[in-house]
Design a protein around this motif. Structure first.
Motif, PDB file in Angstrom:
ATOM      1  N   LEU A   1       0.712  -1.388   0.178  1.00 56.81           N
ATOM      2  CA  LEU A   1      -0.098   0.039  -0.110  1.00 56.81           C
ATOM      3  C   LEU A   1       0.811   1.302  -0.041  1.00 56.81           C
ATOM      4  CD1 LEU A   1      -2.524  -1.063   2.688  1.00 56.81           C
ATOM      5  CD2 LEU A   1      -2.930  -1.233   0.201  1.00 56.81           C
TER       6      LEU A   1
ATOM      7  N   TRP B   1      -3.670  -2.980   9.602  1.00 56.10           N
ATOM      8  CA  TRP B   1      -2.360  -2.963   8.614  1.00 56.10           C
ATOM      9  C   TRP B   1      -2.171  -1.362   8.574  1.00 56.10           C
ATOM     10  CZ3 TRP B   1      -0.055  -7.278   7.752  1.00 56.10           C
ATOM     11  CH2 TRP B   1       0.913  -7.502   6.756  1.00 56.10           C
TER      12      TRP B   1
ATOM     13  N   GLN C   1       0.448   4.564  -1.630  1.00 56.65           N
ATOM     14  CA  GLN C   1      -0.559   5.702  -1.236  1.00 56.65           C
ATOM     15  C   GLN C   1      -0.033   6.873  -0.682  1.00 56.65           C
ATOM     16  OE1 GLN C   1      -3.755   4.610   1.607  1.00 56.65           O
ATOM     17  NE2 GLN C   1      -3.967   2.377   0.450  1.00 56.65           N
TER      18      GLN C   1
ATOM     19  N   LYS D   1     -13.392  -4.575   0.329  1.00 55.14           N
ATOM     20  CA  LYS D   1     -12.670  -4.740  -1.057  1.00 55.14           C
ATOM     21  C   LYS D   1     -11.907  -6.054  -1.187  1.00 55.14           C
ATOM     22  CE  LYS D   1     -12.170   0.314  -1.590  1.00 55.14           C
ATOM     23  NZ  LYS D   1     -11.383   1.134  -1.723  1.00 55.14           N
TER      24      LYS D   1
ATOM     25  N   SER E   1      -7.183  -0.205   2.877  1.00 57.32           N
ATOM     26  CA  SER E   1      -7.518  -0.280   1.405  1.00 57.32           C
ATOM     27  C   SER E   1      -8.187   0.818   0.808  1.00 57.32           C
ATOM     28  CB  SER E   1      -8.142  -1.439   1.004  1.00 57.32           C
ATOM     29  OG  SER E   1      -9.467  -1.582   1.538  1.00 57.32           O
ATOM     30  N   THR E   2      -8.932   1.644   1.845  1.00 63.16           N
ATOM     31  CA  THR E   2      -9.611   2.876   1.331  1.00 63.16           C
ATOM     32  C   THR E   2      -8.391   3.793   0.811  1.00 63.16           C
ATOM     33  OG1 THR E   2     -11.101   2.718   2.913  1.00 63.16           O
ATOM     34  CG2 THR E   2     -10.886   4.773   1.842  1.00 63.16           C
ATOM     35  N   GLU E   3      -8.268   4.234  -0.339  1.00 61.87           N
ATOM     36  CA  GLU E   3      -7.315   5.069  -1.255  1.00 61.87           C
ATOM     37  C   GLU E   3      -7.557   6.409  -0.733  1.00 61.87           C
ATOM     38  OE1 GLU E   3      -6.497   4.286  -5.227  1.00 61.87           O
ATOM     39  OE2 GLU E   3      -6.768   2.043  -5.073  1.00 61.87           O
TER      40      GLU E   3
ATOM     41  N   THR F   1      -3.826   2.566   7.811  1.00 63.48           N
ATOM     42  CA  THR F   1      -5.347   3.017   8.401  1.00 63.48           C
ATOM     43  C   THR F   1      -5.258   4.540   8.432  1.00 63.48           C
ATOM     44  OG1 THR F   1      -5.460   0.866   9.334  1.00 63.48           O
ATOM     45  CG2 THR F   1      -6.773   2.568  10.503  1.00 63.48           C
TER      46      THR F   1
ATOM     47  N   GLN G   1      -9.104  -6.101  -1.719  1.00 61.32           N
ATOM     48  CA  GLN G   1      -7.924  -5.612  -1.080  1.00 61.32           C
ATOM     49  C   GLN G   1      -7.703  -5.792   0.458  1.00 61.32           C
ATOM     50  OE1 GLN G   1      -6.401  -1.605  -2.097  1.00 61.32           O
ATOM     51  NE2 GLN G   1      -4.140  -2.529  -2.382  1.00 61.32           N
ATOM     52  N   ASP G   2      -8.943  -5.925   1.007  1.00 56.76           N
ATOM     53  CA  ASP G   2      -9.122  -6.075   2.506  1.00 56.76           C
ATOM     54  C   ASP G   2      -8.882  -7.392   2.864  1.00 56.76           C
ATOM     55  OD1 ASP G   2      -9.674  -3.383   3.285  1.00 56.76           O
ATOM     56  OD2 ASP G   2     -11.923  -3.433   2.826  1.00 56.76           O
TER      57      ASP G   2
ATOM     58  N   ILE H   1      -5.159  -8.100   2.887  1.00 55.42           N
ATOM     59  CA  ILE H   1      -4.814  -7.644   4.007  1.00 55.42           C
ATOM     60  C   ILE H   1      -5.061  -8.554   5.280  1.00 55.42           C
ATOM     61  CG2 ILE H   1      -4.995  -5.771   5.952  1.00 55.42           C
ATOM     62  CD1 ILE H   1      -5.351  -3.762   3.498  1.00 55.42           C
TER      63      ILE H   1
END
Length: 182
Positions: free
Chosen positions: A38, A144, A41, A122, A164-166, A147, A124-125, A128
């Motif tokens: 990640l 992870w 990001q 998602k 995973s929230t961009e 956050t 991606q979650d 993770i």
């Protein structure tokens, strides 16, 4: 403690910095790592910072090596890597722990205020969760790297976003908080 302004954290130079210095700002507090899937990001975080800092957004970056040791660099080396690779201009603080007995008091508070990640699950979650198998996690623990906690101008925690929230997905929430007065 009633707001993030009640806490003091250390800079990369191990100097105490009162979060009350950020009073009246909208804060995005993030635990980060340089060797994580990640990590890109960071670029989006910098984009948000460049777009909104003049309106009162501050990003507070807390490196954390608790998740598969993906933040091994120390201090200035960490900051230089982020600046060279992603052009970061926001403040990077001393490396901390976010879970367990040695969790930084700021993160204990943040997790008490918002014990669960928000947002849609998602793929991606799932990845993770798979990556963190075997690691002991309890209730409100940070799952992870990356956050994100969004803080309003009054120092109140208003949201917690999954790793995973961009960052770009937070723009509308940030704009709403920037439009509010303290």
């Amino acid at each position: 403690m009633s707001s993030v302004y009640d806490f003091t954290v250390n800079t990369l130079d191990y100097q105490a910095r009162a979060l009350s210095d950020y009073r009246g700002k909208v804060l995005l507090i993030v635990n980060t790592a340089t060797r994580c899937g990640l990590t890109p990001q960071y670029g989006q975080l910098q984009d948000l910072y460049a777009k909104y800092r003049e309106q009162g957004l501050e990003i507070l970056d807390f490196p954390c090596n608790q998740f598969r040791e993906q933040a091994p660099e120390e201090g200035k080396e960490y900051a230089q890597l982020c600046q060279m690779k992603f052009g970061t201009e926001f403040t990077i603080f001393e490396k901390i722990e976010v879970n367990g007995d040695n969790a930084h008091p700021l993160y204990v508070f943040l997790k008490q205020q918002k014990p669960e990640d928000e947002g849609n699950a998602k793929f991606q979650d799932l990845l993770i969760r798979l990556a963190s198998l075997g690691e002991k996690r309890e209730g409100s623990d940070i799952k992870w790297n990356f956050t994100k906690f969004l803080i309003n101008r009054k120092g109140e925690v208003v949201a917690r976003y999954a790793p995973s929230t961009e960052p770009q997905e937070l723009a509308a929430d940030i704009e709403r908080l920037l439009a509010e007065t303290a």
